[in-house]
Design a protein around this motif. Structure first.
Motif: not given
Length: 526
Positions: A267-275, A302-307, A316-326
């Motif tokens: 998510g962070k890598l996407t939000s800063v433009g790396v991905l 596989p549970v880790t990959l699925a999540r 976003q990680v959760s509804a309350k998370s400030k970090s968001k990405w497309v």
């Protein structure tokens, strides 16, 4: 009767194994952190008082070496308790294994904190502890040591220089002496004394690494920091927080980031433009995400990959998370491939499973939209079921249920996560009797080693009825070691397993560690 008294006729070591695996002697795992104390480990205390501490240390060493534990804090606490035992052979054995059981500086600081707490009213800094803690530093390869000490500077109000002052180290090694100077006086003093030391290959490598860390701390030039990260394989912990928004810094970090860390930071890598489209970093990261070798080496379930896939898709990680990405579509596709590959990481238990999934309420609510799994919880459920179906040699018996009705489903080794998700169609909300699968199996004379119930925790059954159902099933089919595991997929507190039935286990909030705990519990921690 106290919990400890309830087990007076049983082997306390088994409950210490529970503690070492998931941080609780009693049969309940909850992902939420719980502060540890001697009051929470009566069986550990019992074994120490009975002179069986060397057995406990042996288990600590085995759990640590074999990666059997998901609660490293519990392993560290148990080792500290053994080190403060009144039984001298136990203390000696604990200090003997300390250098390789304690994996990093964070764990070392935690050990010291627990050891002092358990030593009160004294500090406990005798010759044995000083030598063992100092050996933690001295027995490590120089480059490994400088990487560890620069990643974690302090924890629990302990710093490396505090420990070095207490241990009074002496060394004829120019390399170790240089590292000690860095710990006690910093890089400027190292630069002064290095003129007096005859350089060699290892010392030059150590000095170059420490200098790189020092430069990263004292510059905000993104290009310089990115270059130093790549040259010396520095990690996020060594980067000032002021640079956490830099695309160049994250792009450099991603190149040497462990696979599990890469997943956590997508998510962070996407939000800063790396991905992103056109990013020079994206192609290599996407290729690594679907690399069979990287996935195998990570040992991720596989549970880790699925999540990870589901959270990344949500943006976003959760509804309350400030970090968001497309979400970046190539990453979505790579994660889908990675999920398929990760099923090869699942180790079979050799057991026959009956899995019952509660389709009343939140476990399966909003499971499919447009042919795709839509909620993190439902993704987890489908991935866990699919992993068991693919890994175990015995055919998996899968049921959906609500109220008192069971519906059998057909799952085979080539069934996909999406196919399993479609089978688990939501039904009405309402309470669920989690003992129903055992009752059905008893009536049908079906032999199972493990009953795994996945529910939203709204149950009609109590711990007493669960214990009775398990014992009735074992008696009817003349079995002795059947496991009955209830997974509350959400984190609402519940208590179903009873402390007097070793075959029962509660998982209060299914997370990425839960498949590992289930595997170890089912196989008897072997």
């Amino acid at each position: 009767m106290s919990k400890a008294a309830a087990f007076k006729n049983q082997d306390a070591l088994r409950y210490v194994q529970n503690f070492l695996c998931f941080g609780n002697e009693f049969p309940s795992y909850c992902p939420a952190y719980s502060k540890l104390s001697v009051q929470k480990v009566p069986h550990l205390q019992q074994l120490l008082n009975d002179g069986r501490g060397k057995e406990v240390v042996g288990e600590i060493d085995r759990f640590s070496a074999g990666d059997l534990s998901v609660s490293r804090t519990a392993v560290v606490f148990a080792l500290a308790a053994c080190a403060q035992s009144k039984h001298v052979p136990t203390v000696q054995e604990a200090y003997k294994v300390l250098p390789h059981v304690i994996k990093d500086c964070g764990e070392l600081f935690t050990f010291v904190e627990y050891a002092e707490l358990l030593s009160k009213p004294n500090t406990g800094w005798g010759a044995g502890r000083k030598a063992a803690v100092l050996n933690w530093y001295k027995l490590r390869a120089p480059m490994e040591l400088v990487a560890l000490i620069t990643k974690c500077l302090s924890r629990n109000n302990w710093r490396h220089r505090d420990i070095i002052r207490l241990t009074h180290p002496k060394s004829d090694s120019p390399v170790f002496s240089t590292i000690l100077t860095y710990i006690m006086k910093g890089m400027e003093e190292v630069k002064k004394v290095q003129q007096e030391i005859e350089p060699d290959g290892t010392l030059n490598d150590v000095l170059a690494y420490l200098d790189a860390v020092h430069q990263v701390k004292h510059t905000q030039d993104e290009q310089v920091v990115a270059r130093l990260i790549e040259m010396h394989r520095l990690s996020l912990e060594q980067v000032p927080t002021v640079l956490y928004g830099s695309r160049e810094v994250w792009g450099a970090l991603a190149k040497s980031m462990p696979y599990s860390h890469l997943l956590r930071n997508l998510g962070k890598l996407t939000s800063v433009g790396v991905l992103a489209e056109g990013s020079p970093y994206a192609p290599s990261i996407v290729a690594r995400l679907r690399s069979s070798e990287a996935i195998h080496d990570s040992k991720l379930h596989p549970v880790t990959l699925a999540r990870t896939l589901k959270v990344y898709e949500c943006g976003q990680v959760s509804a309350k998370s400030k970090s968001k990405w497309v979400p970046y579509m190539p990453v979505m596709e790579a994660l889908t491939d990675a999920l398929d590959i990760s099923f090869k990481n699942v180790t079979a238990t050799g057991k026959k499973y009956c899995v019952a999934v509660d389709i009343a309420g939140s476990v399966t609510l909003a499971r499919l939209v447009g042919g795709h799994v839509t909620t993190e919880v439902s993704t987890t459920t489908a991935a866990m079921v699919t992993a068991l179906a693919k890994a175990e040699s015995e055919p998996l018996s899968l049921f959906t249920y609500h109220n008192k009705m069971l519906q059998p489903l057909n799952v085979v080794k080539d069934t996909t996560v999406e196919a399993v998700a479609r089978m688990l169609t939501p039904n009405i909300e309402g309470g669920t009797d989690v003992t129903r699968p055992l009752q059905w199996a008893k009536e049908q004379r079906q032999r199972f080693d493990v009953f795994l119930v996945m529910t939203d925790c709204t149950t009609w059954a109590t711990s007493g009825s669960g214990k009775a159902a398990l014992r009735e099933y074992n008696s009817a089919l003349q079995l002795t070691d059947t496991k009955f595991i209830v997974c509350g997929m959400m984190t609402q507190g519940f208590k179903f397993a009873t402390t007097t039935e070793p075959g029962m286990l509660d998982i209060v909030g299914f997370d990425e560690s839960s498949p590992h705990i289930i595997h170890e519990f089912v196989t008897g921690y072997r």
